[in-house]
Write a protein that holds these residues in place. Structure first.
Motif, PDB file in Angstrom:
ATOM      1  N   THR A   1      57.348 -74.310 129.089  1.00 53.83           N
ATOM      2  CA  THR A   1      56.813 -75.280 128.413  1.00 53.83           C
ATOM      3  C   THR A   1      58.802 -75.904 128.274  1.00 53.83           C
ATOM      4  O   THR A   1      58.452 -76.162 127.575  1.00 53.83           O
ATOM      5  CB  THR A   1      56.991 -74.081 126.846  1.00 53.83           C
ATOM      6  OG1 THR A   1      57.093 -72.932 127.365  1.00 53.83           O
ATOM      7  CG2 THR A   1      55.936 -73.772 127.542  1.00 53.83           C
ATOM      8  N   HIS A   2      59.434 -74.591 128.371  1.00 55.36           N
ATOM      9  CA  HIS A   2      61.124 -75.136 127.418  1.00 55.36           C
ATOM     10  C   HIS A   2      61.248 -76.164 128.577  1.00 55.36           C
ATOM     11  O   HIS A   2      63.149 -76.710 128.237  1.00 55.36           O
ATOM     12  CB  HIS A   2      61.947 -74.211 127.505  1.00 55.36           C
ATOM     13  CG  HIS A   2      61.478 -73.505 126.202  1.00 55.36           C
ATOM     14  ND1 HIS A   2      62.010 -71.603 125.666  1.00 55.36           N
ATOM     15  CD2 HIS A   2      60.276 -73.305 124.929  1.00 55.36           C
ATOM     16  CE1 HIS A   2      61.182 -71.445 124.893  1.00 55.36           C
ATOM     17  NE2 HIS A   2      59.944 -72.168 124.230  1.00 55.36           N
TER      18      HIS A   2
ATOM     19  N   VAL B   1      58.634 -80.174 119.363  1.00 56.55           N
ATOM     20  CA  VAL B   1      57.871 -78.997 120.032  1.00 56.55           C
ATOM     21  C   VAL B   1      58.897 -77.285 119.137  1.00 56.55           C
ATOM     22  O   VAL B   1      58.710 -76.704 119.567  1.00 56.55           O
ATOM     23  CB  VAL B   1      58.506 -78.369 121.761  1.00 56.55           C
ATOM     24  CG1 VAL B   1      57.134 -78.915 121.760  1.00 56.55           C
ATOM     25  CG2 VAL B   1      59.547 -78.913 121.660  1.00 56.55           C
TER      26      VAL B   1
ATOM     27  N   TRP C   1      56.934 -74.868 119.569  1.00 59.81           N
ATOM     28  CA  TRP C   1      55.794 -73.824 119.993  1.00 59.81           C
ATOM     29  C   TRP C   1      55.994 -71.868 120.070  1.00 59.81           C
ATOM     30  O   TRP C   1      57.062 -71.931 118.559  1.00 59.81           O
ATOM     31  CB  TRP C   1      57.784 -73.804 120.766  1.00 59.81           C
ATOM     32  CG  TRP C   1      58.341 -75.092 122.298  1.00 59.81           C
ATOM     33  CD1 TRP C   1      56.600 -75.178 123.010  1.00 59.81           C
ATOM     34  CD2 TRP C   1      59.509 -75.242 122.627  1.00 59.81           C
ATOM     35  NE1 TRP C   1      58.156 -75.829 124.028  1.00 59.81           N
ATOM     36  CE2 TRP C   1      59.124 -75.822 123.333  1.00 59.81           C
ATOM     37  CE3 TRP C   1      60.781 -74.661 122.187  1.00 59.81           C
ATOM     38  CZ2 TRP C   1      59.817 -76.935 124.449  1.00 59.81           C
ATOM     39  CZ3 TRP C   1      61.472 -75.468 122.787  1.00 59.81           C
ATOM     40  CH2 TRP C   1      61.621 -76.703 123.704  1.00 59.81           C
TER      41      TRP C   1
ATOM     42  N   GLN D   1      54.084 -77.435 125.187  1.00 62.45           N
ATOM     43  CA  GLN D   1      53.517 -75.896 124.033  1.00 62.45           C
ATOM     44  C   GLN D   1      53.021 -74.757 124.937  1.00 62.45           C
ATOM     45  O   GLN D   1      54.778 -73.578 124.249  1.00 62.45           O
ATOM     46  CB  GLN D   1      52.154 -76.714 122.446  1.00 62.45           C
ATOM     47  CG  GLN D   1      52.656 -75.107 122.047  1.00 62.45           C
ATOM     48  CD  GLN D   1      51.581 -75.574 120.600  1.00 62.45           C
ATOM     49  OE1 GLN D   1      50.383 -76.207 121.529  1.00 62.45           O
ATOM     50  NE2 GLN D   1      51.410 -75.363 119.269  1.00 62.45           N
TER      51      GLN D   1
END
Lengths: 317, 317
Positions: free
Chosen positions: A217-218, A304, A308, B226
Motif C-alpha cells: 500500500t505505501h 491516503v 491508511w 489503501q
C-alpha cells in the motif's frame, strides 16, 4: 430492448452490491435468495451502502423504495430485462441456478453471472437460450468500484454482448470486454498472483500479513490506483520507457523474485509490450505521463495519509 | 550521530528521486555519477520533480541550492553521514561501487543500497566495514512514494539498522523493516508476480497491455492504494472476514487462476493469515473497516476519474 427492470439472484456481498448500484442508477430491482433471513440481511446491507451511493450521485428517480424481494426465483426473474446471478462460486450450484433462471426468464432477457473464475461457455452449455448469457464479473464494493469484466461465451451472440455492455455502462461501470475466455478472466488472475505470492511470504515466515500489506500500500499500491502494471513500468523506464525497462529488468524474469514462472521474453513478446505501452500512452510524451502521474500521486498522498490503517506496534530490531 | 550530509551515488531515475527527497527534507546532498552529461541530466530531473516536493511540503531551510555534484566518487562520499547507492542492477557493478564507497567513506557512515532484488549479505560480504551496510529499497517516484524497505544483512549491527531507519524516517518515509533476507525483498516479489502474470496474458494473446492495465486500475488497483492483499480479502469476506474468505476462495488456490503455484493451505497458514488480519485491524470491527474503506474509495473515485489515462479506441465486438 432497453432495460427497465433488473433481477438479482443471490444477495450476499456481491449481490447486494449490484442491488445498490442498480437502484442508485434509477432501476427497479427484484431480488431473490433462498437463505433464512435473506431479505432482512439484504435490506440492512442496502441501508449501509446507500450513503456512499448518494455521495457518488444518484440518478433521477433513484430510490431504495424501488427494491422488492421475492422468495421464489421463478417469480423474481419472470419480468426482468436483465438478471444478475451471484450464488456461491461452486460450479454445480451455478449451473442449477442458471438453468432455473433461464427457464423462467423472458427468452430475450440478458443473464449475467458474477462468477470470479468460471468460463461462460461452461456455464451456458446447458441453457435453453445460451445466446443471451454472459459473465459479468464485478469488484467489491460493487456500488463504488466501476470495473466489470464482460465475457461472452462461444454461444453468446454479438448483439447480446452489446446489449449487456450497454446496460453495465448505463449503471456507470467501466466495461472491460474480455475477448478470450480464460479461468479467472483477467483481473482475478492478477489478484490471484499477488495473493499466492503473499501467502508464500507469510507461509515461509518472511513477513506478517501486516508487513506484506504495508509493502504494497505505501508504494506500488498507490501507483496502481492510476496506472496498471504496464504503464507503471513504462514510466519507471525514464525517457526510454518500456524499451529501457525491459533491458533493465527483463533479466529479473530469470530470477527467483517470485514463485511464479515467467514467460520467455521473446522478440514477439517484447514488441507486443513496447508497442502496447506506446499506443496506450495516447500521444502523451514520457514527461507528460510523468507529470500526470505526479499530480495524481500528490493529491492521492494527502488522501491516503488520512485513510491508511493505523500501524500496530512493530517488532523493534 | 545525526545525519548532516548525504551522498547519492548514481543519478538515474532512482538516484535523482532520492536527491529530491533529501533536499526537500532539508539535507545537504552531494551527488556523483561517472556518465557523460550526468550533472546536467540530474539538475534537469531535480527541476522537474521539485514542484511536487513543494506541494508535499518542504522542510525549513530546504533548498535546491544545497545540492552539489562531484565527478569523483571518493570526493563525493568522504564527508557524508549517509551514502545512498543507485547504480544499475548488476551485482558485479554494485559490488565494485560499494567497495569504492566503503573505502572512501567515514567508517561510521551508513551505506544504503537501492537494489531491487539483491540480498544485503551478498552486497556487504566484501566491505571493510560491512556492519554499516543496509539495503534501503525505495519506490518510484522516490520523492512522492513513502515506502522504503530496510533490509539488514548478516553482518549489519542492530545499532546501524536503527540509525538507517531513523534517517529514512527523518526524510518522511515509511520504513518497512524486512526481517528476513529474500531475493526481491517483499514488495518487488508482489510486483514481480503481477508483472509475470501480466506478461503471460499478453504473451498468450488473451488481452492487450491496455486491457490488462484497465483490468487492474478500475477495480483492485483502487483498493490497493489503501489496503493490501490481506486486509482487502479480509473485507471481501463480509462479516466473517478472512475466516469466511478462505472458505470461499481457498479452493481457488488449486485452480489455474494464474501461472503461479500456490502454497498448501495448511492449518498453520490458515491461522497465521486469519490472526494476522484480525490483529492488523487494530480493534476495528468489520463494519468500521468497511465504512473506512468506503469513505476512502468515494473520495478516491472523484480523484481517479480525473487522472485515469484516456482510453484508446476499443475493438468493438
Amino acid at each position: 430492448m432497453s432495460v427497465q427492470k433488473a433481477a438479482v439472484v443471490g444477495t450476499g456481498v456481491i449481490g447486494t452490491g449490484w442491488i445498490v448500484r442498480m437502484l442508485a442508477n434509477g432501476y427497479d430491482v427484484v431480488a431473490t435468495d433462498p437463505a433464512e433471513g435473506a431479505e432482512e440481511h439484504m435490506r440492512r446491507a442496502v441501508e449501509q451502502a446507500w450513503p456512499y451511493a448518494e455521495q457518488l450521485g444518484l440518478a433521477e428517480g433513484a430510490s431504495k423504495g424501488r427494491l422488492t424481494f421475492e422468495k421464489e426465483l421463478a417469480e423474481a426473474v419472470k419480468d426482468a430485462d436483465i438478471i444478475q446471478e451471484n450464488v456461491p462460486e461452486v460450479e454445480e450450484l451455478k449451473q442449477t441456478v442458471l438453468q432455473n433462471i433461464d427457464r423462467h426468464a423472458k427468452p430475450d432477457a440478458i443473464i449475467g453471472s458474477s462468477t470470479s473464475g468460471i468460463m461462460p461457455s461452461e456455464l451456458q452449455a446447458n441453457l435453453q437460450h445460451p445466446e443471451r448469457f454472459v459473465v459479468a464479473h464485478p469488484f467489491h464494493p460493487v456500488y463504488i468500484l466501476p470495473l466489470v469484466e464482460v465475457v461472452p461465451g462461444e454461444q453468446t451472440t454479438t448483439e447480446n454482448t452489446e446489449k449487456a455492455k450497454a446496460f453495465y455502462e448505463a449503471i456507470q461501470m467501466r466495461v472491460l470486454l474480455v475477448r478470450h475466455e480464460i479461468e479467472g478472466h483477467i483481473a482475478d488472475r492478477l489478484i490471484e498472483a499477488i495473493w499466492r505470492e503473499s501467502l508464500h511470504i507469510v507461509n515461509e515466515g518472511i513477513a506478517t500479513t501486516e508487513e506484506v500489506d504495508k509493502a504494497f500500500t505505501h508504494g506500488a499500491g498507490m501507483r496502481y490506483a492510476q496506472y496498471g502494471p504496464f504503464l507503471t513500468f513504462h514510466l519507471a523506464g525514464g525517457e526510454g520507457g518500456m524499451r529501457h525497462m525491459l533491458k533493465q529488468f527483463g533479466p529479473a524474469l530469470k530470477k527467483p523474485w517470485t514463485k511464479l514462472e515467467a514467460p520467455e521474453l521473446t522478440d514477439e513478446l517484447y514488441d507486443k509490450v513496447v508497442s502496447g505501452c506506446e499506443e496506450q500512452s495516447n500521444g502523451m510524451s514520457m514527461s507528460e505521463l510523468d507529470a500526470h502521474r505526479n499530480e495524481f500521486l500528490v493529491k492521492l498522498y494527502d488522501l491516503v495519509q488520512e485513510y491508511w490503517p493505523k500501524e500496530t506496534e512493530k517488532t523493534r530490531v
